[in-house]
Write a protein that holds these residues in place. Sequence first.
Motif, PDB file in Angstrom:
ATOM      1  N   VAL A  23     -25.718 -20.110   8.165  1.00 47.53           N
ATOM      2  CA  VAL A  23     -25.857 -18.870   7.721  1.00 47.53           C
ATOM      3  C   VAL A  23     -24.597 -18.193   7.084  1.00 47.53           C
ATOM      4  N   ASP A  24     -24.607 -18.146   5.772  1.00 43.21           N
ATOM      5  CA  ASP A  24     -23.006 -17.134   5.492  1.00 43.21           C
ATOM      6  C   ASP A  24     -22.963 -15.452   6.037  1.00 43.21           C
ATOM      7  N   PHE A  25     -22.205 -14.596   6.869  1.00 41.28           N
ATOM      8  CA  PHE A  25     -22.152 -13.227   6.939  1.00 41.28           C
ATOM      9  C   PHE A  25     -20.655 -12.665   6.642  1.00 41.28           C
ATOM     10  N   GLY A  26     -21.213 -12.439   5.438  1.00 39.39           N
ATOM     11  CA  GLY A  26     -19.888 -12.195   4.955  1.00 39.39           C
ATOM     12  C   GLY A  26     -18.975 -13.100   4.908  1.00 39.39           C
ATOM     13  N   GLY A  27     -19.116 -14.108   4.402  1.00 38.78           N
ATOM     14  CA  GLY A  27     -17.975 -15.244   4.416  1.00 38.78           C
ATOM     15  C   GLY A  27     -17.614 -15.782   5.490  1.00 38.78           C
ATOM     16  N   VAL A  28     -18.061 -15.271   7.244  1.00 39.99           N
ATOM     17  CA  VAL A  28     -18.784 -16.383   8.518  1.00 39.99           C
ATOM     18  C   VAL A  28     -19.866 -16.613   8.630  1.00 39.99           C
ATOM     19  N   VAL A  29     -19.638 -18.459   8.674  1.00 32.33           N
ATOM     20  CA  VAL A  29     -20.011 -18.862   9.078  1.00 32.33           C
ATOM     21  C   VAL A  29     -20.326 -19.390  10.601  1.00 32.33           C
ATOM     22  N   LYS A  30     -22.031 -19.940  10.286  1.00 38.59           N
ATOM     23  CA  LYS A  30     -22.485 -20.070  12.208  1.00 38.59           C
ATOM     24  C   LYS A  30     -24.274 -20.332  11.926  1.00 38.59           C
ATOM     25  N   GLU A  31     -24.101 -21.201  12.457  1.00 39.98           N
ATOM     26  CA  GLU A  31     -25.867 -21.970  12.544  1.00 39.98           C
ATOM     27  C   GLU A  31     -25.970 -21.130  13.034  1.00 39.98           C
ATOM     28  N   VAL A  32     -28.041 -20.749  12.890  1.00 35.77           N
ATOM     29  CA  VAL A  32     -28.852 -20.386  13.415  1.00 35.77           C
ATOM     30  C   VAL A  32     -30.737 -20.232  13.531  1.00 35.77           C
ATOM     31  N   CYS A  33     -30.836 -20.186  14.382  1.00 37.76           N
ATOM     32  CA  CYS A  33     -32.031 -20.579  14.499  1.00 37.76           C
ATOM     33  C   CYS A  33     -33.352 -20.025  14.127  1.00 37.76           C
ATOM     34  N   LEU A  34     -33.791 -20.792  13.507  1.00 36.60           N
ATOM     35  CA  LEU A  34     -34.656 -20.355  12.965  1.00 36.60           C
ATOM     36  C   LEU A  34     -36.260 -20.218  13.133  1.00 36.60           C
ATOM     37  N   GLU A  35     -36.276 -20.623  14.358  1.00 36.10           N
ATOM     38  CA  GLU A  35     -37.395 -20.512  15.003  1.00 36.10           C
ATOM     39  C   GLU A  35     -39.064 -19.151  15.213  1.00 36.10           C
ATOM     40  N   TYR A  36     -38.205 -17.879  14.929  1.00 34.48           N
ATOM     41  CA  TYR A  36     -38.923 -16.339  14.988  1.00 34.48           C
ATOM     42  C   TYR A  36     -39.387 -16.692  13.026  1.00 34.48           C
ATOM     43  N   LEU A  37     -38.712 -16.996  11.948  1.00 36.76           N
ATOM     44  CA  LEU A  37     -38.776 -16.862  10.763  1.00 36.76           C
ATOM     45  C   LEU A  37     -39.408 -18.811  10.047  1.00 36.76           C
ATOM     46  N   PRO A  38     -40.139 -19.409  10.219  1.00 37.25           N
ATOM     47  CA  PRO A  38     -40.033 -20.971  10.266  1.00 37.25           C
ATOM     48  C   PRO A  38     -40.150 -20.821   8.706  1.00 37.25           C
ATOM     49  N   ASP A  39     -40.728 -19.858   7.853  1.00 41.43           N
ATOM     50  CA  ASP A  39     -40.635 -20.167   6.401  1.00 41.43           C
ATOM     51  C   ASP A  39     -39.256 -19.492   5.505  1.00 41.43           C
ATOM     52  N   LEU A  40     -37.977 -19.399   6.183  1.00 39.96           N
ATOM     53  CA  LEU A  40     -37.065 -19.496   5.144  1.00 39.96           C
ATOM     54  C   LEU A  40     -36.984 -19.593   5.084  1.00 39.96           C
ATOM     55  N   GLN A  41     -36.494 -19.801   3.614  1.00 34.23           N
ATOM     56  CA  GLN A  41     -35.473 -20.649   2.534  1.00 34.23           C
ATOM     57  C   GLN A  41     -34.529 -21.071   2.240  1.00 34.23           C
ATOM     58  N   VAL A  42     -33.733 -21.414   1.706  1.00 38.36           N
ATOM     59  CA  VAL A  42     -32.079 -21.569   1.184  1.00 38.36           C
ATOM     60  C   VAL A  42     -31.861 -20.093   0.599  1.00 38.36           C
ATOM     61  N   GLY A  43     -30.997 -20.069   0.137  1.00 35.21           N
ATOM     62  CA  GLY A  43     -31.192 -18.697  -0.486  1.00 35.21           C
ATOM     63  C   GLY A  43     -31.329 -17.366  -0.063  1.00 35.21           C
ATOM     64  N   GLU A  44     -32.584 -17.374   1.157  1.00 36.51           N
ATOM     65  CA  GLU A  44     -32.826 -16.169   1.233  1.00 36.51           C
ATOM     66  C   GLU A  44     -32.216 -15.253   2.336  1.00 36.51           C
ATOM     67  N   TYR A  45     -32.320 -13.623   2.436  1.00 29.62           N
ATOM     68  CA  TYR A  45     -31.636 -12.893   3.171  1.00 29.62           C
ATOM     69  C   TYR A  45     -32.035 -13.048   4.314  1.00 29.62           C
ATOM     70  N   ALA A  46     -31.266 -12.992   6.029  1.00 25.83           N
ATOM     71  CA  ALA A  46     -32.303 -12.456   6.784  1.00 25.83           C
ATOM     72  C   ALA A  46     -31.242 -11.432   8.116  1.00 25.83           C
ATOM     73  N   ILE A  47     -31.743 -10.746   9.090  1.00 27.15           N
ATOM     74  CA  ILE A  47     -31.510  -9.900   9.903  1.00 27.15           C
ATOM     75  C   ILE A  47     -31.137 -11.268  11.352  1.00 27.15           C
ATOM     76  N   VAL A  48     -29.997 -11.717  11.677  1.00 31.64           N
ATOM     77  CA  VAL A  48     -29.679 -12.159  12.495  1.00 31.64           C
ATOM     78  C   VAL A  48     -29.068 -11.409  13.786  1.00 31.64           C
ATOM     79  N   HIS A  49     -29.316 -11.850  15.049  1.00 29.70           N
ATOM     80  CA  HIS A  49     -29.051 -11.519  16.082  1.00 29.70           C
ATOM     81  C   HIS A  49     -29.307 -12.427  17.107  1.00 29.70           C
ATOM     82  N   VAL A  50     -27.864 -12.620  18.054  1.00 30.21           N
ATOM     83  CA  VAL A  50     -27.874 -13.630  18.527  1.00 30.21           C
ATOM     84  C   VAL A  50     -27.907 -14.796  18.976  1.00 30.21           C
TER      85      VAL A  50
END
Length: 113
Positions: A23-50
């Motif tokens: 996931v790209d956070f305005g230039g910072v790229v991190k790995e994120v778990c999608l277990e809470y949003l299993p249908d999230l797709q490439v190109g979509e945006y999500a709120i990420v916490h911890v």
Amino acid sequence: MCLAVPGRVLDIGEKDGTRMATVDFGGVVKEVCLEYLPDLQVGEYAIVHVGFALQRLDEESARQTLELFAQLGMLQEEFGDPWERAAAEAGAQDWPFADGLPAGDAPQEARQQ
């Protein structure tokens, strides 16, 4: 402070049986778990916490929030190196561990470059 930050999904894969995204956070790229949003797709945006994507977000809201966080310096606070920040606050001119090694401890070939 720990923020919930909007980010754009760049890539999706699986790691140890868990659906993960890059996931790209305005230039910072991190790995994120999608277990809470299993249908999230490439190109979509999500709120990420911890490290967990918690809620889908539209692109305009994500862009506005990232711009505001950047203006307030909150992205650097959230994603920046805490040791580097502490050194800067203490008045150090150059952080001696910028490459991960103490000054003078770089491998011979690195010092020659």
